[in-house]
Write a protein that holds these residues in place. Structure first.
Motif, PDB file in Angstrom:
ATOM      1  N   ARG A 281      -2.323   3.072   2.250  1.00  0.00           N
ATOM      2  CA  ARG A 281      -1.443   1.904   2.326  1.00  0.00           C
ATOM      3  C   ARG A 281      -0.891   1.754   3.743  1.00  0.00           C
ATOM      4  N   ALA A 282      -0.591   2.884   4.406  1.00  0.00           N
ATOM      5  CA  ALA A 282      -0.099   2.827   5.778  1.00  0.00           C
ATOM      6  C   ALA A 282      -1.175   2.294   6.724  1.00  0.00           C
ATOM      7  N   SER A 285      -1.339  -1.403   6.261  1.00  0.00           N
ATOM      8  CA  SER A 285      -0.165  -1.997   6.895  1.00  0.00           C
ATOM      9  C   SER A 285      -0.320  -2.038   8.417  1.00  0.00           C
ATOM     10  N   ARG A 286      -0.848  -0.957   8.984  1.00  0.00           N
ATOM     11  CA  ARG A 286      -1.071  -0.909  10.430  1.00  0.00           C
ATOM     12  C   ARG A 286      -2.090  -1.967  10.852  1.00  0.00           C
ATOM     13  N   GLN A 288      -2.763  -4.747   9.289  1.00  0.00           N
ATOM     14  CA  GLN A 288      -2.132  -6.059   9.141  1.00  0.00           C
ATOM     15  C   GLN A 288      -1.252  -6.370  10.347  1.00  0.00           C
ATOM     16  N   LYS A 289      -0.494  -5.386  10.786  1.00  0.00           N
ATOM     17  CA  LYS A 289       0.394  -5.585  11.934  1.00  0.00           C
ATOM     18  C   LYS A 289      -0.405  -5.886  13.198  1.00  0.00           C
ATOM     19  N   ASP A 317      -6.853  -3.876  -0.877  1.00  0.00           N
ATOM     20  CA  ASP A 317      -6.806  -4.957   0.100  1.00  0.00           C
ATOM     21  C   ASP A 317      -6.680  -6.312  -0.613  1.00  0.00           C
TER      22      ASP A 317
END
Length: 487
Positions: A281-282, A285-286, A288-289, A317
């Motif tokens: 999940r991290a 998230s990374r 996405q950022k 996803d």
């Protein structure tokens, strides 16, 4: 003129049935010009006695050559080389020894520097083949694969075998992947989002060519699948290796200007690390950022015999950010060269067009054969049988490694087919592999998996997918002996 029977002989290393060997022997004699048109062949009885085979075997071989117009029959006179048989070339092959081209200047791009370390083709002749990625003939379902191949050769499937699909794929294979394979990984996809490839390596190449340019940056794991660094180099993108830890790729180490992240979260290659759910999940998230894409190579998920595998990264996803790569090379056999890409339609559309411009599509007969093998339940039965065998081999190897005090640097949490090993400092795994080969032991040095010039030389990989469990302990003992000599 009659051909003397003494000119006919079967090569001791020839492959195939005796009928096929005789057929090939005569065809090669005609194609090479040794057997001339109109010359008479020995009778079936005489040739059978000379070769030490049954007369019916020779008769069938002659009949096949007759049907293909290599031979002709003249009633009771016997068999002769046909007037319509292929003629040998009337020119001498041109010698290439006097090459006047300066190839150091003529070659515009070089790929040989990225070539994978060679693996011995005769690996099966070694008594202790701790070699990775090869099929074990004792586990494979030869009979049902043959039946599926014959079924795909039938009149009913003539179109699927002979059609030029151009940029399309076998609908039955696509349907099975969409309805059976992907849901097991928590992935849902429509046929328009799936593309068949020539294995995972071809899938990675297509992905790199579509997503990367000279101005974009790709992150790959270090160590990683050796061919991937070569694939990324061909795209001429900026490459950043990121060292993995015990949980795989650390998201926080990914540079801020990254465009595409290549990862093996379920079974890191070659360390066997499994990325925990929190890190998955991290990583999403990374990405996405950074507005980056992720290419997930989900290899060996079928070999989860210790406990059920974690859901694929693609299943988490909800933005279409992950491109999923799957393959049948490890679960069936590497020579099959069948894999698949799963991604958003715009990406698959471009990958499909690129594939069509380079190789059109994987052979239709191979796709249909695989579709039958999968859909008739043979694939699942094979995976279960392999899981039981690999579980036992892993247990035996684990005990042997402990007995001989060999250091394991990585082992699959869910199963897999290999151990990632670390020899003591100062031990060169390349030299170790050479010494072991002389003792009938094959291992895989690990330096090629690392990035950069200063690569560790004391890592190696031990696979148990192609060695009987009865030989593992003795083979590990030989490895320990050679490491002790080099340390």
């Amino acid at each position: 003129m009659a051909l003397p029977v003494e000119t006919f002989f079967l090569h001791p290393d020839a492959q195939g049935t005796l009928q096929k060997q005789i057929q090939q022997m005569i065809a090669q004699g005609i194609l090479s010009g040794r057997f001339q048109k109109g010359e008479k062949l020995p009778s079936t009885r005489r040739l059978a006695a000379h070769l030490g085979v049954s007369r019916i075997t020779v008769t069938i071989a002659y009949t096949e050559l007759l049907a293909n117009d290599y031979l002709k029959s003249r009633g009771r006179s016997g068999y002769f080389v046909s007037d319509n048989a292929p003629a040998p070339p009337t020119f001498s092959p041109r010698q290439e020894d006097n090459d006047a081209i300066d190839w150091s200047r003529a070659i515009g791009q070089r790929y040989s520097s990225n070539a994978l370390p060679p693996k011995p083709q005769n690996w099966a002749s070694y008594r202790y083949p701790f070699i990775y990625g090869q099929a074990d003939p004792s586990l494979f379902d030869h009979a049902n694969w043959r039946l599926c191949a014959l079924q795909a050769l039938g009149q009913r499937d003539f179109t699927s075998m002979t059609t030029d699909y151009y940029d399309q794929d076998d609908s039955q294979l696509i349907e099975f992947i969409a309805r059976q394979i992907l849901p097991r990984r928590g992935v849902s996809a429509r046929p328009e989002q799936i593309l068949i490839t020539l294995g995972a390596q071809n899938a990675l190449w297509l992905t790199a060519q579509v997503l990367l340019t000279q101005r974009r940056r790709a992150v790959l794991e270090d160590p990683c699948y050796p061919a991937l660094s070569g694939i990324l180099s061909q795209s001429r993108c900026n490459i950043t290796p990121v060292r993995v830890d015990q949980d795989g790729l650390p998201p926080e180490a990914i540079p801020a200007d990254t465009d595409v992240i290549f990862t093996t979260p379920s079974h890191q290659c070659p360390t066997n690390a499994t990325m925990p759910m929190e890190r998955r999940r991290a990583l999403l998230s990374r990405a996405q950022k950074l507005e980056a894409l992720i290419v997930e190579d989900d290899y060996e998920f079928e070999m989860s015999f210790l406990k059920p595998a974690s859901p694929a990264l693609k299943s988490l996803d909800d933005e279409g950010r992950v491109v999923y790569v799957g393959s049948f090379s490890k679960s069936l056999f590497p020579g099959l060269r069948l894999g698949y890409l799963v991604g958003s339609e715009p990406f698959i559309r471009e990958a499909r067009a690129l594939r069509a411009s380079v190789l059109r599509h994987p052979p239709g007969h191979i796709q249909r054969t695989a579709a039958y093998f999968l859909s008739l339940g043979h694939y699942d039965a094979l995976v279960r049988r392999m899981g039981v065998a690999l579980h036992e081999r892993r247990r035996v190897m684990d005990e042997a490694l402990v007995t001989h005090d060999l250091r394991v640097s990585g082992r699959g949490a869910y199963g897999g087919s290999s151990f990632w090993m670390r020899a003591p400092e100062g031990v060169d795994a390349i030299q170790l592999a050479e010494n072991l080969r002389a003792r009938d032991v094959l291992i895989e040095p690990g330096h090629a998996f690392f990035a950069g010039e200063d690569r560790p030389t004391n890592f190696y990989r031990l696979a148990y997918s192609s060695i009987p469990s009865t030989r593992i302990a003795e083979g590990v003992g030989l490895i320990a002996e050679e490491i002790a000599k080099l340390h």
